[in-house]
Design a protein around this motif. Sequence first.
Motif, mmCIF file in Angstrom:
data_model
loop_
_atom_site.group_PDB
_atom_site.id
_atom_site.type_symbol
_atom_site.label_atom_id
_atom_site.label_comp_id
_atom_site.label_asym_id
_atom_site.label_seq_id
_atom_site.Cartn_x
_atom_site.Cartn_y
_atom_site.Cartn_z
ATOM 1 N N LYS A 105 0.809 -1.229 0.000
ATOM 2 C CA LYS A 105 0.000 0.000 0.000
ATOM 3 C C LYS A 105 0.843 1.280 0.000
ATOM 4 O O LYS A 105 0.474 2.269 -0.618
ATOM 5 N N LYS A 145 -2.175 -0.396 10.253
ATOM 6 C CA LYS A 145 -2.412 -1.553 9.376
ATOM 7 C C LYS A 145 -1.139 -2.128 8.784
ATOM 8 O O LYS A 145 -0.148 -1.416 8.619
ATOM 9 N N SER A 152 -8.937 -6.767 5.361
ATOM 10 C CA SER A 152 -8.947 -6.018 6.623
ATOM 11 C C SER A 152 -8.235 -6.726 7.763
ATOM 12 O O SER A 152 -8.352 -6.309 8.908
ATOM 13 N N GLU A 181 -1.834 5.832 9.420
ATOM 14 C CA GLU A 181 -2.363 7.018 8.725
ATOM 15 C C GLU A 181 -3.508 7.574 9.552
ATOM 16 O O GLU A 181 -4.048 6.872 10.417
ATOM 17 N N GLU A 188 -17.504 5.569 3.003
ATOM 18 C CA GLU A 188 -16.563 4.675 2.320
ATOM 19 C C GLU A 188 -17.149 4.273 0.969
ATOM 20 O O GLU A 188 -18.342 3.969 0.855
ATOM 21 N N LYS A 216 -17.061 -7.751 5.927
ATOM 22 C CA LYS A 216 -16.838 -8.110 4.524
ATOM 23 C C LYS A 216 -17.467 -9.448 4.173
ATOM 24 O O LYS A 216 -18.028 -9.606 3.096
ATOM 25 N N GLU A 271 -6.396 2.039 -1.440
ATOM 26 C CA GLU A 271 -5.626 0.946 -2.070
ATOM 27 C C GLU A 271 -6.328 0.497 -3.345
ATOM 28 O O GLU A 271 -7.512 0.775 -3.555
#
Length: 317
Positions: A105, A145, A152, A181, A188, A216, A271
């Motif tokens: 990423k 992350k 995720s 970050e 989203e 997800k 990403e």
Amino acid sequence: MIDKYTPEDFGNVVVLMGGNSAEREISLVTGNNILNALKRNNINAVGLDVQDDVAEKLLQLKPDRAFIALHGPGGEDGSIQGLLNYLKIPYTGSDVAACAVTLEKTYSKLIWEVLGIPTLPFRLVNDIEAAIDAMQYFGLPICVKPTNDGSSVGITKVTEPDQLPEAFKKAADYNKRVMIEPWIDGLEYTVGILGDTPLPVIEIRTPRTFYDFEAKYNEETTLYICPCELSAEKENELRYLALRAFQVLGCSGWGRVDLVANRAGDYFFLEVNTVPGMTDHSLVPKAADVMGINFDRLVLEILSYTLTSNVVVETNS
Ligand SMILES: Nc1ncnc2c1ncn2[C@@H]1O[C@H](COP(=O)(O)OP(=O)(O)O)[C@@H](O)[C@H]1O
Ligand SMILES: [Mg+2]
């Protein structure tokens, strides 16, 4: 575009799936869905669970082309693409360089930063001291992350300083490289890409803290809003910005671009996935469907780019 092809044009197709990344199980579902769609399209296709003997297996099978249904390291990072180049087997999706850049990423973000594609600032943190420093620099909340992998896994929203050590450890357990970050509380979105066409924007809404593994794959409470609630003009702008974010990284064929937006409506690209999921919960099929492209057609369309792409290295042999 695919109407001009017959099943014979595709020859023997191998669907590469499984592998050994954290997303193995998802990849098996994705791969089998693709395999079944190819068979329904009367294409001569077999599945291959990718293990250490993948090179031998491909040499035995001698497929005319490969549909890559592998997620995460090994399948989405350029490794399998490099092997297929050597074996001169055309494959779906992006080439070696684009896969390597998108699976890491931070590399994608550096390219976006230079080329003016909006993305969040970040810090690579090698140890907890560096993580504390980044937390103080950005202020809370932050996102901790792993810089690679997907689905995720290993991601934490840190809202209190005492959550940082565990969050850092969780991310580092997945991958030695950890990034931090700022966390964006807002909306989203995700944008699927098919060839040179950005698909309709999907807004993702979850009552959970974020779009994590449960949201997800297992949660029925996640909402996928497509067509999304942006004005037609705004949606179009976002679609083409996402296409640009995809193309400047050298990506091609198909993929999916993830992003968040703050309350002021500013976008921040997170990403690119060069091999998005194709499960029942997956997003590229949902967006394609809104454009009138059903699953079987979508699979064929993705495969059809292997007939015209020139990613296979030509030699003088
Ligand atoms: N900076 C961030 N701000 C808000 N949410 C984030 C941020 N980074 C990641 N997320 C949330 O975590 C999810 C996964 O992050 P992403 O960077 O797309 O990694 P993955 O490869 O695991 O999908 C996103 O879909 C989003 O819900
Ligand atoms: Mg993502």
